[in-house]
Structure formats: C-alpha cells, structure tokens
Enzyme design. Structure first.
Site, short mmCIF file in Angstrom:
data_model
loop_
_atom_site.label_atom_id
_atom_site.label_comp_id
_atom_site.label_asym_id
_atom_site.label_seq_id
_atom_site.Cartn_x
_atom_site.Cartn_y
_atom_site.Cartn_z
N ALA A 49 2.18 -15.23 -2.37
CA ALA A 49 2.86 -14.62 -3.51
C ALA A 49 3.82 -15.59 -4.20
O ALA A 49 3.89 -15.63 -5.44
CB ALA A 49 3.61 -13.36 -3.05
N ASP A 100 -4.10 -3.56 1.22
CA ASP A 100 -4.74 -2.35 1.74
C ASP A 100 -5.14 -1.38 0.65
O ASP A 100 -5.89 -0.42 0.90
CB ASP A 100 -3.82 -1.64 2.73
CG ASP A 100 -2.41 -1.48 2.20
OD1 ASP A 100 -2.22 -0.82 1.15
OD2 ASP A 100 -1.48 -2.01 2.83
N GLN A 104 -3.75 -13.66 10.20
CA GLN A 104 -3.16 -12.74 11.15
C GLN A 104 -4.26 -11.97 11.88
O GLN A 104 -5.44 -12.07 11.54
CB GLN A 104 -2.26 -11.73 10.42
CG GLN A 104 -3.00 -10.92 9.38
CD GLN A 104 -2.12 -10.33 8.31
OE1 GLN A 104 -0.92 -10.17 8.51
NE2 GLN A 104 -2.69 -10.01 7.17
N ASP A 158 5.29 -5.17 -2.16
CA ASP A 158 4.93 -4.43 -0.95
C ASP A 158 4.59 -5.44 0.14
O ASP A 158 3.45 -5.57 0.58
CB ASP A 158 3.74 -3.52 -1.25
CG ASP A 158 3.41 -2.60 -0.08
OD1 ASP A 158 4.27 -2.43 0.80
OD2 ASP A 158 2.28 -2.07 -0.04
N HIS A 213 4.36 5.13 0.01
CA HIS A 213 3.83 4.45 -1.17
C HIS A 213 4.23 5.13 -2.47
O HIS A 213 4.45 4.45 -3.49
CB HIS A 213 2.31 4.31 -1.05
CG HIS A 213 1.89 3.29 -0.04
ND1 HIS A 213 1.47 3.61 1.22
CD2 HIS A 213 1.87 1.92 -0.11
CE1 HIS A 213 1.19 2.50 1.88
NE2 HIS A 213 1.42 1.47 1.11
N GLU A 219 -2.76 -10.93 -2.82
CA GLU A 219 -2.83 -10.71 -1.37
C GLU A 219 -3.32 -11.99 -0.70
O GLU A 219 -4.36 -12.53 -1.06
CB GLU A 219 -3.79 -9.56 -1.05
CG GLU A 219 -4.14 -9.41 0.41
CD GLU A 219 -2.93 -9.14 1.30
OE1 GLU A 219 -2.76 -9.91 2.27
OE2 GLU A 219 -2.16 -8.21 1.01
#
Length: 523
Positions: free
Chosen positions: A370, A315, A262, A387, A293, A335
């Site tokens: 994932a 992040d 991305q 998330d 969060h 991730e």
C-alpha cells in the site's frame, strides 16, 4: 583418553587444516540458520518482529560469551567435546522451530492462560543455542592448532574468517533456499542433520586417533541418535503440522495456504461459522464481520463516493459494503497478497460472504504494497478506506505513520473522506489514539469512533483472537477529512447507528504522531 597434542592425522597438515576450516564454515552457516529460524518462527507465532529479533540476538550473543568461557575447561579433550557439542547443537537447533510451534499450538498465545509460554521457550532456545555456538570457536582454534602450530592470533584469524563466510552463506541460504524449498520446520531439521554430519565427520575423520575407544563410540552414538531423532521428526512433520493446525484452528480447518506473504487458513462453513486467519491471527469472523465492515465503510460513504480506494481488504468484504451504495463508479483495491484475492474470488464460503464482489465490473485489484502504491498514484479518490492489519504488528507500522497518511491526503479529492481501522480502543487505547494523532498530523480533521462487536464464538483450542480484528470485543475507527466530518450524519444508516458511539471519553491526550523513523506502536 589420549593426549591429543600427540595425535597423528590421516592426511597432510595442509589438508587437515583445510578440512577444519570447512567444518568451521559449515557449523557457522548452520548456527546462523538456527538464529534466523528462531527470529522467523517467533515473529510469525508471537508477532512484533523487532522485539523478537532483539530478544533472540541479545540473548544469543550473551550466551555465546558464556559458552566461550565454559569451553576453556574442555580444551584438553577438544575433539571429543566438539563432537558432542555439535550433536547437542544439531538436536536443539533442529528441533527448535517444531518445539516453538508446539508450544504456541497447545499452550496458547502470549495472552492465553499460560501467558508467556512461547516467549519463555524462545529465550530458552536462544540461550541454549548461544552457549553451544559460543563453545565452538575456542575448541576449533584448539583443533587447528593441533594440526599445525601457529601463533594464536593467526589461528583465531583463520577460524573467524571461515566462520564469517559461513555465516554469510547461511544467512543467504535461509530465505532463498531453505524456507522456499523445505519450509520452517523441515528446514530447521535439515540444518540440524547437516550440522551433526559435519561435526561427526570432522572429529571421527581427522581426530579419531586422538580419542579412546570409548570416546569414539560416544561421539558416534550421540550423532547417530541425533540423526535418528531428526529423521523421525522429518518423517512425522506433516502429521505434526496437521495436529498443531487442528489445535490452533479447530477440527474444521479446510483451507491452509502458505503464500509469499503469509499463511492463510479458512475454517468452518458459510456465514456465521466462517473464520479467516492470517499468520495465526483471527481476521474475519462470519458472526459479526458485517457489523465491522459497515462501521468502517458507511461513515466515509456519506459524502461524494464515485471513486473509492480500499487499502488492504483483499477478502472483498469492505468492497461489498462500498458497492451497496448508489453512485459508486469505480472501486480500486490495493492488496499485497494475491492468495487472499484468489480465495475471495473462488472459495465458496468467502465469495458468498463478500457477495461475489469480484464479479462486479467496477472493481479492480492491484497487487502491491500500500505504501509503495500510494507513492506512484496520480489520481484522486472521493473515499479512501484503510482496512489494514493491526498497527501493533511491526511490519505494518509504516502503514499507520504520518508519512503514510500524508500520501493518502495527496490522493484524497477535495471533499473526500478517509476511514481508518485503528485497532481496539479498550485494550490498546494508546495505539488507537496514536493512529488518530498521526492522521491529524497529516493535516486532516478527525472524528474517532468505536463499535462494540459480539464475541466471535471461536473456541477451538486457545484463544487466537487478535485484538482489533473482526471477532474482538470492540473495534476503533478514525473518520477524517480536510474539513471536520460530522459523525452523526456519517453514521446515520440503521445497520451502523446502533453500534457506533464516540470514543472521545477515553481519549489519551498528548500523544505524538508515529513516523517512519520513530514508530510508536507496540505489539
């Protein structure tokens, strides 16, 4: 104009026929690249790749039929019209990606005031390119018949054979050559230049004797003009991208990275002025990311939490909240994009925002998708935090499916809890409650809840806030376990309690679960 049926070629008929088929091959490759370019740019700018691909393909195929019918009127002067059509196709196809990006940057996303701008432009380009591509084949059949008379079926078979092979090469060249080497904008411009050169060379190299002086100059001038426009755009593409990026993200965009996954853009400085965008959609706002969060993490941490799995969250902000709790011995982050993790480790503003979580020895990162990672895991976790990007994005719908939550259940320890970011409740209630239904269908007991967030304050250019991402008006979550978790106990900490309220009053009842073969989310 001369009657082209009496044209003498500068080469033998066999060589001329071969050159025409080479032209068919090149034009077909360019045509498919335009098609794929439209799909890729639209999916990136607008979202929901299935919808955008369907729009492009259906409109383009329909337009090709119109172009074929219109070409019947152009057969008498086939070389002239073919040269002009290729020039027009090169111009429209080559500039399509830049025009779509400009529309997105300066008129806003689909939810903005000029609603539908990029989508309408996508349909216009699909229609125009389809008409021009559709007119190619009948004219090429006429050209190959001018070289050597043969039955119509044989001529069509030869042209379509070269056309399909060219489409194969163009389809493979787009993801493996053009995108990695040139990028979306320059890749489209380069394809247009190849298209113009091929069309002009075929007409003026083989059929120039069949054209009047005026016709020759018309074809030459049109293609030279198109090449000049494409070359100028290629020279200015860097300045254009920077100007468009400022229009989208504001003047303080300081990091723009295109990874294999991305585009990542960081704007602003530290704390409240910080924003993180993924593929043009706001994902992190420094103004209120902490509220988001903590609402995601704290409810799940009110039970056993020695081992925690975070799906997404590269992040480091969810990890920051997990590591605040005593008793955490290990945190695993899955991730997909290593670029996000690199920025979370080394960017001063983002690393400060996540509390330098990646320096903690308890934190480990695996770069994987994932769904695939869950299939290979053979360990269990006390807490799983999902998330992930909004379920309305087509590429992410399988990460909100019944099968996905079934895999999560398999790695969830007895007494463990799952917390899921499920998108906004107020603006997309059906999507939110479909997430909740999918979690329940996996055999877990659920408690849905929502947190009201402040407006992000991001006002540079049209509103790029993605509903459900930090910075939107409200966020919806689902807390799940094998035994029904108590939300009051789970959200008892002061930073969360003030903003958490039950989402039950707005329930959309009777929604089925989303599955891999029947995704039920829409962008």
């Amino acid at each position: 104009m001369l009657d082209e049926s009496t044209v003498r070629l500068p080469v033998s008929p066999r060589a001329g026929r071969f050159l025409v088929l080479v032209g068919v091959f090149v034009c077909a490759a360019c045509g498919l690249v335009y098609e794929l370019e439209l799909v890729a740019v639209a999916a990136y700018l607008i979202g929901d790749s299935v919808t955008q691909a369907s729009v492009v393909l259906s409109v383009m195929v329909f337009a090709m039929g119109i172009g074929s019918l219109l070409a019947k009127r152009l057969r008498r002067r086939a070389p002239l019209w073919f040269g002009l059509i290729e020039a027009a196709l090169a111009l429209v196809g080559g500039c399509s990606a830049m025009a779509l990006y400009a529309s997105f940057a300066w008129t806003g996303d689909l939810g903005g005031a000029p609603a539908g701008g990029p989508r309408h432009l996508l349909a216009v380009f699909s229609l125009a390119i389809g008409v021009l591509i559709g007119a190619e084949v009948p004219l090429l059949v006429v050209l190959i018949q001018r070289i050597r008379r043969q039955d119509a079926g044989g001529a069509v078979a030869d042209v379509f054979a070269a056309d399909y092979v060219g489409a194969l090469v163009g389809g493979l060249a787009f993801p493996f050559l053009l995108l990695p080497v040139f990028g979306q904008l320059t890749g489209a411009l380069f394809t247009g230049a190849v298209n113009a050169v091929a069309g002009c060379a075929l007409v003026l190299g083989l059929f120039w004797r069949g054209l009047s002086v005026r016709g020759r100059w018309a074809v030459l001038a049109a293609n030279v003009l198109v090449l000049a426009v494409l070359a100028s755009a290629a020279v200015l593409v860097g300045d254009f991208e920077r100007a468009a990026r400022r229009a989208v993200y504001g003047a303080d965009a300081r990091v723009a990275v295109r990874t294999d996954v991305q585009e990542i853009v960081l704007t602003g400085g530290r704390k409240r002025s910080f924003y993180l965008f993924l593929d043009g959609r706001l994902r992190i706002s420094g103004r209120d990311e902490r509220r988001y969060h903590r609402a995601l993490v704290d409810p799940a941490m009110r039970g056993p939490h020695a081992r925690v799995l975070i799906l997404g969250g590269g992040d480091g902000l969810a990890a920051r909240e997990v590591l605040r709790h005593r008793g955490v011995r290990r945190v695993d982050i899955v991730e997909l994009d290593a670029g996000v993790v690199r920025l979370a480790r080394h960017d001063p503003a983002l690393s400060e925002l996540n509390g330098h979580a990646y320096r903690d020895p308890r934190l480990r990162v695996v770069h994987a998708e994932a769904f695939r990672r869950l299939r290979s895991l053979r360990v269990t976790y006390d807490v799983v935090i999902s998330d992930l990007p909004d379920p309305g994005i087509t590429a992410g719908t399988k990460l909100y499916s019944l099968e996905f939550y079934g895999l999560v259940t398999r790695v969830l320890a007895p007494g463990g809890r799952l917390a899921v970011h499920a998108g906004p409740v107020s603006s997309r209630p059906r999507a939110f409650w479909t997430v909740e239904a999918s979690v329940r269908a996996a055999g877990l007991r659920t408690v849905p809840y929502r947190v009201g967030g402040r407006r992000s304050g991001f006002a540079a250019g049209p509103d790029r806030t993605s509903e459900g991402a930090p910075g939107a008006r409200d966020w919806g979550f689902v807390l799940a376990a094998r035994a029904r978790p108590a939300l009051r106990e789970a959200t008892g900490s002061a930073p969360v309690r003030a903003g958490v309220r039950s989402a039950a009053p707005t329930r959309v009842a009777g929604l089925p679960a989303s599955t891999l073969v029947h995704p039920r989310y829409a962008n």
